[in-house]
Design an enzyme around this catalytic site. Structure first.
Site, PDB file in Angstrom:
ATOM      1  CB  VAL A 237      65.736  76.350   9.093  1.00  0.00           C
ATOM      2  CG1 VAL A 237      65.765  77.517   8.118  1.00  0.00           C
ATOM      3  CG2 VAL A 237      66.072  76.818  10.499  1.00  0.00           C
ATOM      4  CE  LYS A 238      63.907  67.014   9.088  1.00  0.00           C
ATOM      5  NZ  LYS A 238      63.451  65.956   8.162  1.00  0.00           N
ATOM      6  CD  GLN A 239      71.066  71.593   9.914  1.00  0.00           C
ATOM      7  OE1 GLN A 239      71.287  70.415   9.610  1.00  0.00           O
ATOM      8  NE2 GLN A 239      71.242  72.616   9.077  1.00  0.00           N
TER       9      GLN A 239
END
Length: 355
Positions: A237-239
């Site tokens: 996941v990219k956040q």
């Protein structure tokens, strides 16, 4: 970059960031990056051997290959922010071959960009660096502009390009998020069946999240976005790096009833320290089973220092790496390479430990 140079970049925050001990969520609770991460975490999952091989390609490439960490160059701003606005600072990158060259010379694990960009260079570079095909975008030519991620191609096309992974964005909290969740869940299922890894940009988008403070960057809301992302089987996941907390509390002021919260989210599972806020994001990714990569953010006057700070926070929180684009490509090519190397140096530095 060595430790003394890193300390100089961090300035007055150096001691706080490098010496912090995270007591809210102990590191023993988490699945932390390591050279054995694919075997120990992804291996027992339902991912098929082709997906494991693709993950091995991602984690095995570049200067961070074999460490369990990722450094990814993402350049989809030609669509997301308009090509002229994105590439005016360095028109070199109107040519997608230079995007791939920057990722290779910058020592990245992978390059993430669009169908069109990778399609023009696939036969020359697909075997030289792992491709991540970004399959949806928010186009900014519709007037007035709107915030909606729409598919620009198919998962099969990404596979045909030789991609190791597909990437997608969901604007959690937006009116269109329900449709996007269904679309991307189906796309990720197909990607896994074809043997590709999946990376989700778990972004928030709703004007109600701005109330003096920008709660798009709140640890509680971004953490929940991560949790939704891994639920549709994002491998990574990219956040955005959290800068505040209490988004649920703000949205529940007055008579409104939004979501669910437990005060222990703030008193026991987080603190005001930036490493603890980021660790809450890691915790929501199934306690680190799905690696968290934080975004590098917009380019500005202090890109090297900001990139180093973000890398330190992500690494010490238990994250898996950085995905930084504008700070690298909106400057001369060699400076972009140097910036990417400086990010990677943080993850290669044994003195920067897990908090």
């Amino acid at each position: 970059m060595n430790l003394d140079q890193l300390i100089g970049m961090l300035g007055r925050e150096a001691d706080s960031l490098l010496s912090h001990e995270s007591k809210a969520v102990p590191k023993d609770w988490l699945h932390l990056p390591s050279p054995q991460f694919i075997d120990s975490v992804y291996g027992p999952s339902d991912r098929n051997p082709q997906v494991l091989r693709s993950l091995g390609n991602l984690f095995g490439a570049g200067r961070l290959g074999g460490t369990g960490y990722l450094s990814i160059l993402p350049i989809d701003q030609g669509i997301e922010h308009s090509a002229g606005a994105s590439f005016a600072a360095n028109p070199l990158y109107f040519d997608p071959e230079n995007i791939v060259r920057l990722a290779i010379e910058g020592g990245c694990n992978a390059v993430a960009t669009t169908f069109g960009a990778l399609g023009f260079v696939a036969r020359k570079y697909a075997h030289k660096i792992p491709f991540i095909v970004k399959i949806n975008h928010n186009e900014l030519l519709t007037y007035p502009n709107k915030s909606d991620q729409i598919l620009f191609g198919t998962v099969q096309e990404a596979w045909n390009l030789g991609a190791a992974a597909v990437g997608a964005t969901i604007y959690f909290g937006s009116p269109e998020s329900g449709r996007q969740i269904v679309e991307i869940a189906k796309a990720f299922d197909e990607a896994h069946r074809l043997g590709m890894a999946t990376i989700l940009w778990c972004y928030l988008r709703n004007d109600a999240f701005k109330a003096g403070t920008d709660y798009h960057l709140a640890a509680d809301l971004t953490g929940q976005a991560n949790h939704l992302g891994v639920t549709i089987q994002a491998d990574i996941v990219k956040q955005k790096l959290p800068e505040t907390n209490g988004g649920y509390k703000m949205l529940n002021l007055g008579q409104s009833s939004y979501g669910k919260l437990d005060e222990r989210m703030y008193t026991q599972l987080a603190s005001d320290h930036p490493i603890d806020l980021c660790r809450y994001q890691v915790l929501n990714g199934f306690a680190g089973r799905a690696g968290l990569i934080n975004s590098g953010g917009a380019s500005g006057a202090n890109d090297f220092a900001e990139a180093a700070r973000t890398a330190v926070i992500n690494k010490r929180a238990g994250g898996t790496g950085l995905i930084s684009g504008r700070k690298a490509f909106q400057r001369p090519f060699e400076e972009g390479v140097k910036l990417l190397h400086s990010i990677q140096d943080v993850y290669l530095m044994p003195e920067v430990t897990i908090a």
